[in-house]
Design a protein around this motif. Structure first.
Motif, PDB file in Angstrom:
ATOM      1  N   VAL A   1      57.415  25.982  68.871  1.00 30.05           N
ATOM      2  CA  VAL A   1      58.770  26.149  68.342  1.00 30.05           C
ATOM      3  C   VAL A   1      58.840  25.415  67.013  1.00 30.05           C
ATOM      4  O   VAL A   1      58.382  24.275  66.909  1.00 30.05           O
ATOM      5  N   PHE A   2      59.411  26.059  66.001  1.00 34.43           N
ATOM      6  CA  PHE A   2      59.584  25.438  64.688  1.00 34.43           C
ATOM      7  C   PHE A   2      61.072  25.263  64.404  1.00 34.43           C
ATOM      8  O   PHE A   2      61.909  26.011  64.925  1.00 34.43           O
ATOM      9  N   THR A   3      61.389  24.296  63.584  1.00 33.40           N
ATOM     10  CA  THR A   3      62.778  24.128  63.174  1.00 33.40           C
ATOM     11  C   THR A   3      63.170  25.235  62.210  1.00 33.40           C
ATOM     12  O   THR A   3      62.321  25.928  61.645  1.00 33.40           O
ATOM     13  N   ASP A   4      64.474  25.391  62.020  1.00 32.50           N
ATOM     14  CA  ASP A   4      64.953  26.456  61.141  1.00 32.50           C
ATOM     15  C   ASP A   4      65.267  25.964  59.733  1.00 32.50           C
ATOM     16  O   ASP A   4      65.682  26.747  58.872  1.00 32.50           O
TER      17      ASP A   4
ATOM     18  N   GLU B   1      54.252  24.216  40.992  1.00 30.08           N
ATOM     19  CA  GLU B   1      54.333  25.320  41.938  1.00 30.08           C
ATOM     20  C   GLU B   1      53.260  26.364  41.626  1.00 30.08           C
ATOM     21  O   GLU B   1      52.992  26.653  40.457  1.00 30.08           O
ATOM     22  N   PRO B   2      52.663  26.974  42.643  1.00 28.95           N
ATOM     23  CA  PRO B   2      51.804  28.139  42.378  1.00 28.95           C
ATOM     24  C   PRO B   2      52.617  29.278  41.772  1.00 28.95           C
ATOM     25  O   PRO B   2      53.860  29.251  41.771  1.00 28.95           O
ATOM     26  N   HIS B   3      51.941  30.272  41.257  1.00 26.13           N
ATOM     27  CA  HIS B   3      52.596  31.458  40.709  1.00 26.13           C
ATOM     28  C   HIS B   3      53.548  32.039  41.753  1.00 26.13           C
ATOM     29  O   HIS B   3      53.274  32.033  42.958  1.00 26.13           O
ATOM     30  N   ALA B   4      54.698  32.525  41.295  1.00 28.00           N
ATOM     31  CA  ALA B   4      55.749  32.999  42.203  1.00 28.00           C
ATOM     32  C   ALA B   4      55.254  34.050  43.190  1.00 28.00           C
ATOM     33  O   ALA B   4      55.755  34.143  44.317  1.00 28.00           O
ATOM     34  N   SER B   5      54.262  34.850  42.796  1.00 23.85           N
ATOM     35  CA  SER B   5      53.779  35.922  43.671  1.00 23.85           C
ATOM     36  C   SER B   5      53.092  35.399  44.922  1.00 23.85           C
ATOM     37  O   SER B   5      52.923  36.139  45.905  1.00 23.85           O
ATOM     38  N   TRP B   6      52.686  34.115  44.913  1.00 24.85           N
ATOM     39  CA  TRP B   6      52.036  33.553  46.084  1.00 24.85           C
ATOM     40  C   TRP B   6      53.010  33.314  47.228  1.00 24.85           C
ATOM     41  O   TRP B   6      52.608  33.231  48.393  1.00 24.85           O
ATOM     42  N   VAL B   7      54.296  33.202  46.928  1.00 27.47           N
ATOM     43  CA  VAL B   7      55.282  32.901  47.963  1.00 27.47           C
ATOM     44  C   VAL B   7      55.291  33.981  49.037  1.00 27.47           C
ATOM     45  O   VAL B   7      55.116  33.710  50.235  1.00 27.47           O
ATOM     46  N   GLU B   8      55.511  35.209  48.629  1.00 32.81           N
ATOM     47  CA  GLU B   8      55.596  36.303  49.601  1.00 32.81           C
ATOM     48  C   GLU B   8      54.281  36.475  50.357  1.00 32.81           C
ATOM     49  O   GLU B   8      54.276  36.705  51.579  1.00 32.81           O
ATOM     50  N   ALA B   9      53.169  36.351  49.637  1.00 32.62           N
ATOM     51  CA  ALA B   9      51.856  36.524  50.281  1.00 32.62           C
ATOM     52  C   ALA B   9      51.613  35.447  51.334  1.00 32.62           C
ATOM     53  O   ALA B   9      51.130  35.742  52.443  1.00 32.62           O
ATOM     54  N   LEU B  10      51.950  34.202  51.023  1.00 34.76           N
ATOM     55  CA  LEU B  10      51.763  33.120  51.983  1.00 34.76           C
ATOM     56  C   LEU B  10      52.697  33.268  53.179  1.00 34.76           C
ATOM     57  O   LEU B  10      52.292  33.050  54.335  1.00 34.76           O
ATOM     58  N   GLU B  11      53.942  33.616  52.912  1.00 30.05           N
ATOM     59  CA  GLU B  11      54.897  33.779  54.011  1.00 30.05           C
ATOM     60  C   GLU B  11      54.471  34.911  54.940  1.00 30.05           C
ATOM     61  O   GLU B  11      54.539  34.782  56.174  1.00 30.05           O
ATOM     62  N   LYS B  12      54.024  36.006  54.383  1.00 28.58           N
ATOM     63  CA  LYS B  12      53.583  37.134  55.199  1.00 28.58           C
ATOM     64  C   LYS B  12      52.384  36.740  56.055  1.00 28.58           C
ATOM     65  O   LYS B  12      52.343  37.032  57.261  1.00 28.58           O
ATOM     66  N   ALA B  13      51.407  36.065  55.448  1.00 29.11           N
ATOM     67  CA  ALA B  13      50.217  35.650  56.191  1.00 29.11           C
ATOM     68  C   ALA B  13      50.566  34.639  57.273  1.00 29.11           C
ATOM     69  O   ALA B  13      50.020  34.682  58.382  1.00 29.11           O
ATOM     70  N   TRP B  14      51.471  33.713  56.966  1.00 26.77           N
ATOM     71  CA  TRP B  14      51.885  32.707  57.957  1.00 26.77           C
ATOM     72  C   TRP B  14      52.544  33.382  59.151  1.00 26.77           C
ATOM     73  O   TRP B  14      52.235  33.065  60.308  1.00 26.77           O
ATOM     74  N   LEU B  15      53.458  34.310  58.884  1.00 24.59           N
ATOM     75  CA  LEU B  15      54.176  34.991  59.968  1.00 24.59           C
ATOM     76  C   LEU B  15      53.227  35.810  60.838  1.00 24.59           C
ATOM     77  O   LEU B  15      53.378  35.874  62.065  1.00 24.59           O
ATOM     78  N   GLU B  16      52.233  36.429  60.213  1.00 24.52           N
ATOM     79  CA  GLU B  16      51.264  37.207  60.984  1.00 24.52           C
ATOM     80  C   GLU B  16      50.470  36.318  61.931  1.00 24.52           C
ATOM     81  O   GLU B  16      50.106  36.734  63.034  1.00 24.52           O
ATOM     82  N   ARG B  17      50.220  35.077  61.527  1.00 25.43           N
ATOM     83  CA  ARG B  17      49.406  34.180  62.343  1.00 25.43           C
ATOM     84  C   ARG B  17      50.210  33.407  63.373  1.00 25.43           C
ATOM     85  O   ARG B  17      49.748  33.180  64.505  1.00 25.43           O
ATOM     86  N   TYR B  18      51.419  32.978  62.995  1.00 22.97           N
ATOM     87  CA  TYR B  18      52.099  31.989  63.820  1.00 22.97           C
ATOM     88  C   TYR B  18      53.484  32.396  64.333  1.00 22.97           C
ATOM     89  O   TYR B  18      54.060  31.664  65.140  1.00 22.97           O
TER      90      TYR B  18
ATOM     91  N   PRO C   1      59.670  23.236  59.064  1.00 21.39           N
ATOM     92  CA  PRO C   1      60.384  24.492  59.305  1.00 21.39           C
ATOM     93  C   PRO C   1      59.457  25.701  59.169  1.00 21.39           C
ATOM     94  O   PRO C   1      58.502  25.690  58.392  1.00 21.39           O
ATOM     95  N   ALA C   2      59.764  26.722  59.919  1.00 16.03           N
ATOM     96  CA  ALA C   2      58.972  27.948  59.850  1.00 16.03           C
ATOM     97  C   ALA C   2      59.295  28.710  58.567  1.00 16.03           C
ATOM     98  O   ALA C   2      60.458  28.958  58.272  1.00 16.03           O
ATOM     99  N   PRO C   3      58.286  29.074  57.779  1.00 15.15           N
ATOM    100  CA  PRO C   3      58.536  29.995  56.669  1.00 15.15           C
ATOM    101  C   PRO C   3      59.138  31.298  57.218  1.00 15.15           C
ATOM    102  O   PRO C   3      58.846  31.662  58.366  1.00 15.15           O
ATOM    103  N   PRO C   4      60.004  31.978  56.485  1.00  9.27           N
ATOM    104  CA  PRO C   4      60.281  31.773  55.061  1.00  9.27           C
ATOM    105  C   PRO C   4      61.372  30.758  54.735  1.00  9.27           C
ATOM    106  O   PRO C   4      61.890  30.779  53.620  1.00  9.27           O
TER     107      PRO C   4
END
Length: 397
Positions: A247-250, A378-395, A189-192
């Protein structure tokens, strides 16, 4: 390594709410009588909704506490609590108890939105396996500090069709090799979307040299350098995926449907019992089996927390205590009902209560406890938003 990472997590998390309780459990039970508890919890799964309703009925019968299931996702509930705090509603909030995840717990803890330490007063908390399940004490590396009550375990698992796959891939590298040999038969599935973000974190952990950086706030890390192997991996994987990664699943339900239809051969879930449940319900073929990666997979505990301005905090504690009871935990672990792994330690239970768990049906696709023992934090909670933002910018399309 685990102890070192947990110690590191403690060093970067500050307790923002002090214990506030002086009452005994008897006092809490008495005050809870007649209260109405508004329990905000995700309502997207009918099996889970049915289980929650069963628990509601039991608590009403046993303790004269009325619980209303408000079908709401945690971020919306947290925003509501924050709005109430801004408006000065500090005594009678709309949320009495909510089902939290690590990111939202960290947000509530840092903003003083939690009621205070309370789980040490709940009789059933003494049965929790805090010794062997460290995720009962840390929520996405944030120390729980008795501010929320554990009520279920979760771990990332992969589902594969054994009729088509002789040996399932058990690492990120093997998964990429599978995609190269079977183009179009894997996706995520596509983040987020939760499962998509979890998959991205899993690959990041597998491709990153052991480092404390992932268990500290993301702003302290060299984000680009640490995540470069992740993006290189995904750049290679995506064109090999279902619909060429265009296309990614939801979410997980669509993934399961694609697996059932034979469009993909590997799916994923955050419930180790998912495959067995789905086979029993006719949602997946009998040939589906479960596997994890050799290095371990991301695991965590899910919790319920009480907001600082709960109108019925005693009733909320009574309900949270019941959710940790052997009766409730065994029913929840039943794959015919929910299939959610317990937070309890079998060694702390009576023989009668241990029998509740020993007598549970074992699904054909369920891994043993020993097989699931290899976990990644799990990584530190702050990594979630950073990873999701970077993923969306790329893909993001």
């Amino acid at each position: 390594m685990l102890k070192r990472l947990l110690s590191s997590a403690v060093a970067f998390c500050v307790l923002t709410t002090s214990p506030v309780w002086a009452e005994t459990w008897t006092d809490i039970l008495e005050k809870a009588k007649g209260q109405t508890v508004y329990f905000h919890a995700w309502g997207g799964d009918e099996n889970i909704n049915d289980y929650i309703q069963w628990a509601i009925n039991r608590v009403d019968s046993l303790y004269d506490v009325e619980v209303q299931h408000v079908k709401n996702v945690a971020p919306n509930a947290v925003n509501q609590i924050l709005s109430e705090k801004t408006a000065g509603n500090d005594d009678d909030g709309a949320v009495d108890l909510l089902w939290l995840n690590g990111e939202n717990f960290a947000n509530m803890k840092s903003n003083g939105l939690l009621y205070g330490a309370f789980t040490q007063l709940l009789p059933n908390y003494a049965l929790v396996d805090t010794e062997n399940k460290p995720t009962t004490l840390f929520d996405f590396t944030t120390p729980v500090d008795n501010l929320e009550a554990p009520w279920g375990m979760a771990q990332l698992v992969f589902l594969h069709d054994s009729a088509e796959i002789a040996e399932a891939p058990t690492s990120a590298a093997e998964l990429l090799n599978f995609a190269q040999n079977n183009p179009g038969r894997f996706t995520y599935p596509a983040p987020p979307a939760f499962h998509g973000t979890t998959f991205v974190k899993q690959i990041l952990l597998e491709l990153t040299e052991p480092s404390d950086a992932l268990y500290k706030p993301v702003e302290l890390a060299d984000f680009d350098a640490i995540t470069e192997p992740l993006w290189s991996y995904l750049d290679e994987l995506h064109p090999l995926m279902w619909r060429e990664g265009k296309v990614f699943t939801d979410g997980a339900p669509q993934m399961k449907q694609l697996l059932n239809d034979g469009e993909i051969l590997i799916s994923l879930s955050f419930n180790p019992f998912e495959a067995s449940n789905s086979i029993a319900n006719g949602e997946l073929p009998n040939s589906v089996r479960t596997h994890i990666h050799d290095s371990g997979t991301i695991a965590n505990t899910h919790f319920v927390g009480i907001p600082y301005n709960a109108g019925s905090p005693e009733g909320a504690m009574v309900f949270a205590n019941f959710l940790m009871s052997p009766e409730a935990q065994a029913r929840k672990a039943n794959t015919d009902i929910w299939g959610d792994p317990t937070v309890l330690a079998m060694s702390k239970l009576t023989a009668t209560d241990r029998a509740r768990f020993a007598d549970l049906p074992k699904g054909v696709a369920t891994l043993s406890n020993e097989a699931l023992a290899n976990v990644l934090l799990e990584p530190h909670a702050s990594w979630v938003e950073a990873l999701e933002k970077a993923w969306l910018e790329r893909y993001s399309q």
